[in-house]
Design an enzyme around this catalytic site. Structure first.
Site, PDB file in Angstrom:
ATOM      1  N   ALA A 109     -18.131 -29.600  31.464  1.00 38.45           N
ATOM      2  CA  ALA A 109     -16.933 -29.005  32.410  1.00 38.45           C
ATOM      3  C   ALA A 109     -16.548 -27.998  32.087  1.00 38.45           C
ATOM      4  CB  ALA A 109     -16.673 -30.597  31.823  1.00 38.45           C
ATOM      5  N   ALA A 110     -17.477 -27.111  31.367  1.00 43.39           N
ATOM      6  CA  ALA A 110     -16.484 -25.932  31.272  1.00 43.39           C
ATOM      7  C   ALA A 110     -16.582 -24.864  32.610  1.00 43.39           C
ATOM      8  CB  ALA A 110     -16.894 -25.147  30.136  1.00 43.39           C
ATOM      9  N   GLY A 112     -13.431 -26.031  33.927  1.00 48.09           N
ATOM     10  CA  GLY A 112     -12.611 -27.071  33.751  1.00 48.09           C
ATOM     11  C   GLY A 112     -12.247 -27.123  35.129  1.00 48.09           C
ATOM     12  N   ASP A 132     -19.048 -30.247  26.937  1.00 52.87           N
ATOM     13  CA  ASP A 132     -19.345 -28.651  27.387  1.00 52.87           C
ATOM     14  C   ASP A 132     -19.512 -28.207  25.860  1.00 52.87           C
ATOM     15  OD1 ASP A 132     -19.724 -26.417  30.069  1.00 52.87           O
ATOM     16  OD2 ASP A 132     -19.985 -25.989  28.605  1.00 52.87           O
ATOM     17  N   ASP A 159     -24.357 -30.930  23.347  1.00 50.39           N
ATOM     18  CA  ASP A 159     -25.496 -30.801  24.489  1.00 50.39           C
ATOM     19  C   ASP A 159     -25.221 -32.444  25.597  1.00 50.39           C
ATOM     20  OD1 ASP A 159     -27.602 -30.786  25.576  1.00 50.39           O
ATOM     21  OD2 ASP A 159     -29.001 -29.692  23.936  1.00 50.39           O
ATOM     22  N   ASP A 175     -21.993 -31.585  36.759  1.00 48.75           N
ATOM     23  CA  ASP A 175     -22.859 -30.392  37.354  1.00 48.75           C
ATOM     24  C   ASP A 175     -23.012 -29.498  37.183  1.00 48.75           C
ATOM     25  OD1 ASP A 175     -21.208 -29.163  39.495  1.00 48.75           O
ATOM     26  OD2 ASP A 175     -19.947 -27.908  38.390  1.00 48.75           O
ATOM     27  N   CYS A 228     -25.217 -25.067  42.372  1.00 50.40           N
ATOM     28  CA  CYS A 228     -24.150 -24.538  43.283  1.00 50.40           C
ATOM     29  C   CYS A 228     -25.233 -23.482  42.961  1.00 50.40           C
ATOM     30  CB  CYS A 228     -23.437 -23.782  42.841  1.00 50.40           C
ATOM     31  SG  CYS A 228     -23.122 -22.462  41.773  1.00 50.40           S
TER      32      CYS A 228
HETATM   33  N1  SAM Z   1     -17.808 -28.470  36.159  1.00 46.68           N
HETATM   34  C1  SAM Z   1     -17.316 -27.025  35.718  1.00 46.68           C
HETATM   35  C2  SAM Z   1     -16.082 -26.735  36.188  1.00 46.68           C
HETATM   36  O1  SAM Z   1     -16.177 -27.137  37.998  1.00 46.68           O
HETATM   37  O2  SAM Z   1     -15.904 -25.706  36.031  1.00 46.68           O
HETATM   38  C3  SAM Z   1     -19.009 -25.829  36.271  1.00 46.68           C
HETATM   39  C4  SAM Z   1     -20.168 -25.989  35.240  1.00 46.68           C
HETATM   40  S1  SAM Z   1     -20.954 -25.291  35.576  1.00 46.68           S
HETATM   41  C5  SAM Z   1     -21.949 -24.818  36.885  1.00 46.68           C
HETATM   42  C6  SAM Z   1     -22.154 -25.638  34.111  1.00 46.68           C
HETATM   43  C7  SAM Z   1     -22.192 -26.421  32.999  1.00 46.68           C
HETATM   44  O3  SAM Z   1     -23.207 -26.529  32.259  1.00 46.68           O
HETATM   45  C8  SAM Z   1     -21.773 -24.325  32.128  1.00 46.68           C
HETATM   46  O4  SAM Z   1     -20.205 -24.837  31.523  1.00 46.68           O
HETATM   47  C9  SAM Z   1     -22.780 -24.642  30.738  1.00 46.68           C
HETATM   48  O5  SAM Z   1     -21.721 -24.358  29.660  1.00 46.68           O
HETATM   49  C10 SAM Z   1     -23.536 -26.011  30.492  1.00 46.68           C
HETATM   50  N2  SAM Z   1     -24.145 -26.585  30.761  1.00 46.68           N
HETATM   51  C11 SAM Z   1     -25.440 -26.274  29.652  1.00 46.68           C
HETATM   52  N3  SAM Z   1     -26.509 -26.424  28.884  1.00 46.68           N
HETATM   53  C12 SAM Z   1     -25.583 -28.016  28.982  1.00 46.68           C
HETATM   54  C13 SAM Z   1     -26.444 -28.757  28.253  1.00 46.68           C
HETATM   55  N4  SAM Z   1     -27.263 -28.698  27.534  1.00 46.68           N
HETATM   56  N5  SAM Z   1     -24.925 -30.009  28.513  1.00 46.68           N
HETATM   57  C14 SAM Z   1     -24.094 -30.041  29.013  1.00 46.68           C
HETATM   58  N6  SAM Z   1     -23.403 -28.840  29.574  1.00 46.68           N
HETATM   59  C15 SAM Z   1     -24.916 -27.588  29.657  1.00 46.68           C
END
Ligand code: SAM
Length: 492
Positions: A109-110, A112, A132, A159, A175, A228
Site C-alpha cells: 500500500a505505501a 498510500g 506494507d 510481508d 499493486d 507500473c
Molecule cells: N500502492 C502504492 C500506492 O499507490 O501508493 C504503491 C505500491 S508500490 C508499487 C509497491 C509496494 O510494495 C512498496 O511500497 C513496497 O514496500 C511493497 N512491498 C515490497 N515487498 C512486499 C511484500 N513482500 N509484501 C507487501 N508489500 C511489499
C-alpha cells in the site's frame, strides 16, 4: 538508452511511445472527495494560476500543464484537498471499484495513493486495510492517511505473502513491487536495462503476493493485480500462473467500461497465456501522457488450492489496541467540544482506541487487531498522565488534542479560535511566539489556529503569548507552501 526496445513488437504505437518517454510528464492530481469537490478544487487552484484539465475517465482527476509552483507545495495540498497521483496510477482503484461499507485490502500500500483513493471512493465508510512491510514507506502512508483525513483505514506492517487471515475481504488490491519501467519519465533510474534475473526474482514475489491476495478474498470477491512496469514476465505471466494454478477457482474479468489502454498480451517470447488475458489492460505512457501501468481484474469463484495454508488471525489482543474506559472517552469528547465550542455532533460516530499514550479515532467498528497493526484511523489525543505539559482547563487537562483532531474535526469551532494572517502564521511556524489576535476572546491553554477561514491545527496560549502546536514536519511543510504561494503572488 533503451532496454525498452524489446517492447517494440507489442507497443501499439512505437513512435508515440518513444516520444512520450522523452517528454516531461505533466502533473496530475486527485481531488479528495472527503474534503472538497472537483469543481471547488479546480476553482481554488485556478485562482492561484494553475490550469487544470479533467481526465475523461474520472472527474476527480486533473492534469496540470506547466504548474506555476509544484502542486504538492500549496496550502490546499497541505490541507488534504488533493493527492498528487499520476493518471495511470489512478486506474487500478477504478478497476477495483470499491463500494461503501465493504472490507477492502490493499496488500502493498505505501505510500498510500491507492489506499486513500479507495477510502475516498467508499465515502470513508467500511474497512480499508493498507499493508506494507517497509517501515519508512509506511510513514509516508500514515502521513497521507492523516493529511487526507480518512478514518476508515487500518495500517498494517507485514510481508504481504504472510498477511494473516481473518474475515475475508470483498476486494483486494495487489499493486505489486515491480521493475517500475513505467516510471521512466519520472525516474532516470528506471531507464536502465533490467536483467532477466531481476524480472524473474520479482515475478516470484509478485506471484506469491497475488496468491495471497486471492486467498484473503471471499468467494465472489474481486482481486485487482497491477504493476507500473511493461515487462510481460511481471504482468501477464504472473496472472497466467495464478489463474492456471487456481484450476477454475479464479476468473479474469473485463475492467469496468470506459478505462483507457490496450488489451493484455496473448503470448510473449514463446509463452502462450490463457485466452482471457486479452481482458487485462496495458496502459502505455502515450495513452494518457502519464507513466505506464498493467491491470488485471480477477474474480475469486471458490477457495483456491492454496487457501488452506492461511495462518489464522492472531485475534483481538494482538498489538495491544485497547478500548478505553467509556468515562475517559466521554471526558475527552466533552473537553474537546467545550474547549472549542463545538456542537454535540462533533466526533460523533467514531470508535476510540488507546495504544501507548495515544487515543485513536476510527469509523471502523471492527478493527483487525494483530501484531502487524500499526494504526487505525487518526490519532486524536495524546494522554499526558500526571502534570500535563500544556495544561488546559477542564477535562482536557491531561490530554492534548493533535493538530489533525483540529484540522479534521473542529472546522465548526466557535470558542478559543485564533484567526491568524499569513505574517502571523509564518512567525508561529518559525517557532516564534506572537501576541494573540486582539479581537479574539481566548482562554489560556489550547487554541484552534485558523487561517483563511480554515482551522489548521493546535496552538497554545500562555502568559508569554501564542505559539504553534503543529508537529515540526507539518509546520515546515506549511511554511514552505506559504512562501511558495507568496512568491507566486509577488511574481511580476
Ligand atoms: N500502492 C502504492 C500506492 O499507490 O501508493 C504503491 C505500491 S508500490 C508499487 C509497491 C509496494 O510494495 C512498496 O511500497 C513496497 O514496500 C511493497 N512491498 C515490497 N515487498 C512486499 C511484500 N513482500 N509484501 C507487501 N508489500 C511489499
Amino acid at each position: 538508452m533503451f532496454g525498452l526496445e524489446r517492447y517494440r513488437p507489442i507497443v501499439d504505437d512505437w513512435e508515440a511511445f518513444r516520444a512520450a518517454l522523452f517528454r516531461p510528464q505533466p502533473a496530475t492530481i486527485r481531488a479528495n472527495a472527503l474534503k472538497t469537490t472537483p469543481e471547488a478544487l479546480r476553482r481554488a487552484l485556478e485562482a492561484l494560476g494553475f490550469a487544470l484539465t479533467p481526465a475523461p475517465f474520472d472527474p476527480a482527476l486533473f492534469t496540470i500543464d506547466a504548474p506555476p509552483i509544484p502542486p504538492g507545495k500549496t496550502v490546499l495540498h497541505w490541507l488534504g484537498h488533493f493527492y498528487v497521483q499520476e493518471a495511470a496510477a489512478a486506474l487500478p482503484v477504478l478497476a477495483l471499484a470499491p463500494e461503501p461499507e465493504e472490507r477492502v485490502l490493499d496488500l502493498a500500500a505505501a505510500p498510500g495513493g491507492k489506499t486513500t483513493q479507495i477510502a475516498e471512493r467508499m465515502g470513508d465508510r467500511g474497512l480499508v486495510v493498507g499493508n506494507d512491510p517497509d517501515g519508512a514507506r509506511l510513514q509516508s502512508l500514515l502521513a497521507n492517511v492523516y493529511r487526507l483525513g480518512t478514518t476508515a483505514v487500518a495500517v498494517t506492517r507485514q510481508d504481504g505473502r504472510r498477511l494473516s487471515g481473518g474475515r475475508p475481504f470483498d476486494r483486494v488490491l495487489v499493486d505489486a513491487p515491480c521493475t517500475a519501467e513505467g516510471n521512466v519519465r519520472r525516474r532516470a533510474g528506471a531507464r536502465r536495462t533490467r536483467s532477466p534475473g531481476e524480472h524473474r526474482r520479482l515475478a516470484a514475489l509478485q506471484t506469491a503476493l497475488l496468491e495471497r491476495g486471492v486467498a484473503l478474498a471471499r468467494d465472489g470477491g474481486v482481486v485487482v493485480y497491477s504493476t507500473c512496469t511493461f515487462a510481460p514476465e511481471e504482468n501477464e505471466a504472473v496472472v497466467d500462473a495464478v489463474v492456471r494454478k487456481a484450476g477454475g477457482a479464479v476468473r479474469i474479468e473485463p475492467l469496468p467500461e470506459g478505462l483507457p489502454g490496450v488489451p493484455g498480451l496473448e503470448a510473449w517470447e514463446g509463452a502462450r497465456y490463457v485466452p482471457e488475458m486479452v481482458l487485462t489492460r496495458r496502459i502505455y505512457p502515450h495513452h494518457l501522457d502519464s507513466g505506464g501501468m498493467y491491470i488485471a481484474r480477477l474474480r475469486r469463484l471458490a477457495p483456491p488450492p492454496w487457501a488452506d495454508r492461511l495462518p489464522p488471525s492472531p485475534g483481538a489482543r494482538g498489538a495491544g489496541l485497547e478500548r478505553p474506559d467509556p468515562a475517559l472517552v466521554r471526558a475527552l469528547l466533552d473537553g474537546f467540544r467545550d474547549r472549542f465550542g463545538l456542537p454535540p455532533t462533533a466526533l460523533e460516530g467514531l470508535t476510540f482506541f488507546v495504544r501507548g499514550g495515544d487515543v485513536w479515532a476510527t469509523r471502523l467498528a471492527d478493527v483487525p487487531d494483530g501484531p502487524e497493526l500499526v494504526a487505525a484511523g487518526i490519532r486524536l489525543f495524546r494522554l499526558q498522565p500526571g502534570e500535563g505539559k500544556m495544561p488546559s482547563p477542564g477535562p482536557l487537562r491531561n490530554a492534548k488534542p493533535t493538530s489533525f483532531a483540529l484540522l479534521h474535526f473542529a472546522q465548526e469551532a466557535r470558542a478559543n479560535v485564533a484567526d491568524v494572517d499569513a505574517e502571523a502564521l509564518l512567525a508561529l511556524l518559525e517557532g516564534r511566539r506572537i501576541a494573540p489576535p486582539a479581537a479574539a476572546a481566548l482562554e489560556r491553554g489550547f487554541v484552534a489556529l485558523r487561517f483563511r477561514g480554515t482551522v489548521i491545527g493546535l496552538g497554545h496560549l500562555d502568559a508569554d503569548g501564542l505559539r504553534s502546536g503543529l508537529p515540526r514536519g507539518r509546520a515546515e511543510d506549511l511554511r514552505a507552501a506559504l512562501l511558495e504561494e507568496r512568491a507566486l503572488h509577488e511574481a511580476p
